[in-house]
Scaffold this motif. Sequence first.
Motif, mmCIF file in Angstrom:
data_model
loop_
_atom_site.group_PDB
_atom_site.id
_atom_site.type_symbol
_atom_site.label_atom_id
_atom_site.label_comp_id
_atom_site.label_asym_id
_atom_site.label_seq_id
_atom_site.Cartn_x
_atom_site.Cartn_y
_atom_site.Cartn_z
ATOM 1 N N PRO A 1 0.828 -1.203 0.000
ATOM 2 C CA PRO A 1 0.000 0.000 0.000
ATOM 3 C C PRO A 1 0.865 1.258 0.000
ATOM 4 O O PRO A 1 2.048 1.213 0.357
ATOM 5 N N ALA A 2 0.294 2.368 -0.404
ATOM 6 C CA ALA A 2 1.009 3.641 -0.392
ATOM 7 C C ALA A 2 1.545 3.899 1.012
ATOM 8 O O ALA A 2 0.871 3.639 2.011
ATOM 9 N N GLY A 3 2.797 4.358 1.080
ATOM 10 C CA GLY A 3 3.420 4.697 2.355
ATOM 11 C C GLY A 3 4.107 3.544 3.061
ATOM 12 O O GLY A 3 4.714 3.748 4.110
ATOM 13 N N CYS A 4 4.036 2.336 2.524
ATOM 14 C CA CYS A 4 4.627 1.160 3.177
ATOM 15 C C CYS A 4 6.043 0.907 2.650
ATOM 16 O O CYS A 4 6.243 0.755 1.440
ATOM 17 N N PRO A 5 7.042 0.829 3.539
ATOM 18 C CA PRO A 5 8.393 0.461 3.085
ATOM 19 C C PRO A 5 8.377 -0.930 2.456
ATOM 20 O O PRO A 5 7.694 -1.834 2.941
ATOM 21 N N HIS A 6 9.130 -1.079 1.373
ATOM 22 C CA HIS A 6 9.201 -2.361 0.693
ATOM 23 C C HIS A 6 10.512 -2.483 -0.066
ATOM 24 O O HIS A 6 11.192 -1.488 -0.327
ATOM 25 N N ALA A 7 10.861 -3.734 -0.383
ATOM 26 C CA ALA A 7 12.095 -4.018 -1.117
ATOM 27 C C ALA A 7 12.011 -5.437 -1.650
ATOM 28 O O ALA A 7 11.207 -6.247 -1.188
ATOM 29 N N PHE A 8 12.871 -5.721 -2.632
ATOM 30 C CA PHE A 8 13.070 -7.094 -3.082
ATOM 31 C C PHE A 8 14.500 -7.234 -3.559
ATOM 32 O O PHE A 8 15.133 -6.278 -3.994
ATOM 33 N N SER A 9 15.018 -8.443 -3.420
ATOM 34 C CA SER A 9 16.347 -8.756 -3.946
ATOM 35 C C SER A 9 16.363 -10.222 -4.353
ATOM 36 O O SER A 9 15.573 -11.025 -3.856
ATOM 37 N N ASN A 10 17.285 -10.538 -5.254
ATOM 38 C CA ASN A 10 17.429 -11.917 -5.707
ATOM 39 C C ASN A 10 18.654 -12.517 -5.030
ATOM 40 O O ASN A 10 19.783 -12.202 -5.400
ATOM 41 N N PRO A 11 18.437 -13.415 -4.041
ATOM 42 C CA PRO A 11 19.559 -14.024 -3.334
ATOM 43 C C PRO A 11 20.150 -15.239 -4.053
ATOM 44 O O PRO A 11 21.185 -15.753 -3.644
ATOM 45 N N GLY A 12 19.487 -15.680 -5.111
ATOM 46 C CA GLY A 12 19.882 -16.924 -5.759
ATOM 47 C C GLY A 12 20.926 -16.756 -6.849
ATOM 48 O O GLY A 12 21.399 -15.650 -7.136
ATOM 49 N N ALA A 13 21.249 -17.872 -7.475
ATOM 50 C CA ALA A 13 22.243 -17.899 -8.560
ATOM 51 C C ALA A 13 21.577 -17.797 -9.931
ATOM 52 O O ALA A 13 22.266 -17.640 -10.931
ATOM 53 N N GLU A 14 20.252 -17.896 -9.979
ATOM 54 C CA GLU A 14 19.506 -17.841 -11.236
ATOM 55 C C GLU A 14 18.623 -16.598 -11.257
ATOM 56 O O GLU A 14 18.192 -16.126 -10.204
ATOM 57 N N PRO A 15 18.321 -16.073 -12.449
ATOM 58 C CA PRO A 15 17.386 -14.945 -12.520
ATOM 59 C C PRO A 15 16.015 -15.329 -11.974
ATOM 60 O O PRO A 15 15.610 -16.490 -12.063
ATOM 61 N N ALA A 16 15.321 -14.357 -11.413
ATOM 62 C CA ALA A 16 13.928 -14.526 -10.993
ATOM 63 C C ALA A 16 13.070 -13.737 -11.979
ATOM 64 O O ALA A 16 13.534 -12.773 -12.576
ATOM 65 N N ARG A 17 11.818 -14.163 -12.142
ATOM 66 C CA ARG A 17 10.892 -13.431 -12.992
ATOM 67 C C ARG A 17 9.654 -13.094 -12.188
ATOM 68 O O ARG A 17 9.156 -13.919 -11.419
ATOM 69 N N MET A 18 9.175 -11.861 -12.377
ATOM 70 C CA MET A 18 7.967 -11.450 -11.676
ATOM 71 C C MET A 18 7.115 -10.563 -12.560
ATOM 72 O O MET A 18 7.598 -9.940 -13.499
ATOM 73 N N LEU A 19 5.849 -10.545 -12.233
ATOM 74 C CA LEU A 19 4.894 -9.630 -12.830
ATOM 75 C C LEU A 19 4.600 -8.594 -11.760
ATOM 76 O O LEU A 19 4.396 -8.954 -10.593
#
Length: 169
Positions: A100-118
């Motif tokens: 939601p608006a105003g919420c801290p967020h993040a993502f990272s890829n810890p693996g050895a292969e690419p990740a895919r997201m929508l």
Amino acid sequence: MTDGLLLPPGGGRRIQTMTLKAGAERSPTWSTFEAEVAPGFDVGAHLHHQAEEVFYLLAGELDLLAFHPTPQAAGDWRSWESETGAKVMRGGPGSFMFVPAGCPHAFSNPGAEPARMLFLVSPAGHETYLQELTDLLSASGPPDQAEIAALRLRHDIHQLTPLTSPAAD
């Protein structure tokens, strides 16, 4: 009458490792992208005062943050915790994150292969920011954190921890 949009697999406009499926040219409400997240990429913890985002993991794994950390939280966002005990989650295919608006967020890829997201962003127009960010990250050498911070502020993205890209290594 306005027609809808049908895209074949891989269809849309490429923005480096992302494909814009539909954005401000089609809808004033939202933009949606398919993104490949390289191993080691960390978008950095941040928040938007106006925008909401949805992330749906299609392949690979991502570390995901979508909560307000305790006041004493510092350093790497992966170690943050909320007042209610929420912690960073490692998500695999089918994992869903709503921000939601105003919420801290993040993502990272810890693996050895690419990740895919929508991912979906509301309101529309996030593709402008992503193209400008892609241009900064495509420059030779490590990304200039001051330039990234200024870009993010222009687009209501308030950086809490630095973005890191494996291209900078």
